[in-house]
Write a protein that holds these residues in place. Structure first.
Motif, mmCIF file in Angstrom:
data_model
loop_
_atom_site.group_PDB
_atom_site.id
_atom_site.type_symbol
_atom_site.label_atom_id
_atom_site.label_comp_id
_atom_site.label_asym_id
_atom_site.label_seq_id
_atom_site.Cartn_x
_atom_site.Cartn_y
_atom_site.Cartn_z
ATOM 1 N N ASP A 273 -10.023 6.340 8.445
ATOM 2 C CA ASP A 273 -8.770 6.998 8.838
ATOM 3 C C ASP A 273 -8.149 7.835 7.730
ATOM 4 O O ASP A 273 -7.047 8.358 7.872
ATOM 5 C CB ASP A 273 -7.755 5.960 9.329
ATOM 6 N N GLY A 274 -8.876 7.976 6.616
ATOM 7 C CA GLY A 274 -8.368 8.787 5.508
ATOM 8 C C GLY A 274 -7.254 8.130 4.725
ATOM 9 O O GLY A 274 -6.565 8.784 3.945
ATOM 10 N N LYS A 275 -7.078 6.818 4.923
ATOM 11 C CA LYS A 275 -6.010 6.088 4.226
ATOM 12 C C LYS A 275 -6.586 4.851 3.554
ATOM 13 O O LYS A 275 -7.571 4.281 4.000
ATOM 14 C CB LYS A 275 -4.912 5.661 5.206
ATOM 15 N N ARG A 276 -5.953 4.435 2.471
ATOM 16 C CA ARG A 276 -6.377 3.202 1.805
ATOM 17 C C ARG A 276 -5.150 2.507 1.225
ATOM 18 O O ARG A 276 -4.369 3.124 0.505
ATOM 19 C CB ARG A 276 -7.397 3.478 0.697
ATOM 20 N N THR A 277 -4.977 1.260 1.535
ATOM 21 C CA THR A 277 -3.853 0.485 1.018
ATOM 22 C C THR A 277 -4.359 -0.540 0.012
ATOM 23 O O THR A 277 -5.322 -1.263 0.289
ATOM 24 C CB THR A 277 -3.121 -0.252 2.160
ATOM 25 N N LEU A 278 -3.730 -0.585 -1.138
ATOM 26 C CA LEU A 278 -4.082 -1.557 -2.173
ATOM 27 C C LEU A 278 -2.897 -2.503 -2.369
ATOM 28 O O LEU A 278 -1.763 -2.055 -2.546
ATOM 29 C CB LEU A 278 -4.416 -0.852 -3.489
ATOM 30 N N THR A 279 -3.160 -3.801 -2.319
ATOM 31 C CA THR A 279 -2.081 -4.781 -2.456
ATOM 32 C C THR A 279 -2.392 -5.770 -3.579
ATOM 33 O O THR A 279 -3.559 -5.960 -3.953
ATOM 34 C CB THR A 279 -1.866 -5.555 -1.145
ATOM 35 N N PHE A 280 -1.346 -6.415 -4.076
ATOM 36 C CA PHE A 280 -1.480 -7.345 -5.194
ATOM 37 C C PHE A 280 -0.571 -8.548 -4.964
ATOM 38 O O PHE A 280 0.552 -8.408 -4.486
ATOM 39 C CB PHE A 280 -1.114 -6.648 -6.510
#
Length: 367
Positions: A273-280
């Motif tokens: 989808d052309g998106k990337r979420t990075l979480t911590f």
């Protein structure tokens, strides 16, 4: 053209390494291969790469030493799992060959001894764990004297969101469903308990000569940032790539050069989808005590890291065999670490194996 010897060629690290070798024949040649028990797979690989092989379940450490002496590799990849990888690592360092080290137990059990041996022989130790490979690169770029904190990322494993009461009932099959990495059975279960991250904490303390208080673990479920460092000015630097062990292996094989790879370049937005979420997130040390126990072992040093590793190996196998539950892994390891004095540091490999045997005997007595 670098000559590569692969120890543990039929395991997950070995398979990633041989995949690199067949895709980068212009840079590397496979000079020898070993495996523990998968004879047919090993023979097929030996035929493919036209190189000698050793089945170590029959030939043992002598077979490995013989291959090193006969083939004279430029670098040896140690992908052997568990404490069985210690003696092969030492054999490589004795030979003066460079060691691409995926076997974290070598550093955990005998870090000071292996560094002393490498210094005498001239061997270079190049970490292959994705986290320590990232830290190794960042330390070289940012310079050790500028670094205040090493931040090791953790996927959190398959039980990251499970409440503690649910952990009591998880099965081996559940523990093997890792969300991002494809690894061997033991290391996958270690990932589920955060024991693998604990081993990496001890490894980082020893590899990069820092205090346990200078190491932090952050849960990063996407496994895209493989580790970070924070410099004295408060700025954080990280290493990004897709979760594929071929990246750190290739970095070690090419070191100190950085060359074009056959692998797809990393792109933050290259997703469906052309998106990337990075979480911590902060790790839940109370629910996953193997991580807290590792910090304790790293800080106390001596033979505590040896006892931690040995007790964990026995406890994990007991869980695999259905003799204990998931939560009992940490409970058993805690009993061994807190119930005995492990403060004496090993002077040689004999001391290492004595401490290892004592820890295994102590934890086995609880079953």
């Amino acid at each position: 053209m670098k000559k590569i010897l692969v120890l543990g060629a039929t395991g997950s690290i070995g398979k990633s390494t041989t995949d690199i070798l067949r895709n980068q024949r212009d840079r590397f040649t496979c000079c020898a291969l070993t495996a523990n028990s998968k004879k047919k797979e090993l023979e097929a690989l030996g035929k493919e790469f036209s190189c000698p092989t050793s089945l170590t379940s029959l030939e043992g450490i002598d077979g490995i030493k013989s291959l090193i002496e006969k083939t004279k590799p430029d670098i040896v990849v140690n992908g052997i799992a568990g404490s069985a990888g210690l003696e092969p690592s030492m054999a490589v360092l004795d030979s003066g060959r460079d060691l691409a080290l995926a076997n974290k137990e070598t550093v955990v059990m005998a870090g000071p001894l292996m560094f002393e041996k490498a210094k005498k022989s001239g061997s270079r130790i190049l970490p292959v764990d994705s986290e320590h490979s990232a830290i190794f690169t960042l330390v070289n770029q940012c310079k050790k004297e500028n670094i205040e904190k090493i931040v090791i990322t953790a996927s959190g494993g398959p039980f990251r969101t499970f409440p503690r009461e649910k952990l009591a009932d998880v099965t081996v099959a559940d523990a093997l469903k890792h969300p991002t990495w494809n690894m061997g059975v033991k290391i996958t279960i270690d990932s589920a308990t955060l024991g693998n991250k604990g081993l990496e904490v001890i490894e980082a303390v020893r590899l990069f000569d820092v205090k346990a208080s200078q190491v932090q673990v952050v849960v990063h479920p996407q496994s895209v940032i493989h580790s970070l460092v924070r410099t004295k000015d408060g700025i954080v630097y990280g290493q990004f790539s897709e979760p594929d062990m071929k990246h750190p292996i290739l970095q070690a094989l090419d070191w100190p050069d950085v060359k074009e790879s056959f692998m797809k370049p990393f792109d933050l937005t290259d997703t469906p989808d052309g998106k990337r979420t990075l979480t911590f997130e902060k790790p839940r040390m109370d629910d996953f005590p193997m991580l807290a126990l590792a910090f304790m072992a790293a800080e106390k040093s001596g033979s505590y890291p040896i006892a931690y590793n040995a007790a964990n190996e026995i406890a994990v196998q007991a869980f695999i065999d259905g003799r204990i539950g998931f939560l009992e892994i940490g409970e058993m390891v805690k009993k061994v670490l807190e119930g005995f004095d492990w403060s004496k540091p090993p002077r040689d490999l004999k001391d290492v194996f004595e401490a290892d045997s004592k820890a295994r005997a102590y934890i086995s007595a609880y079953f």
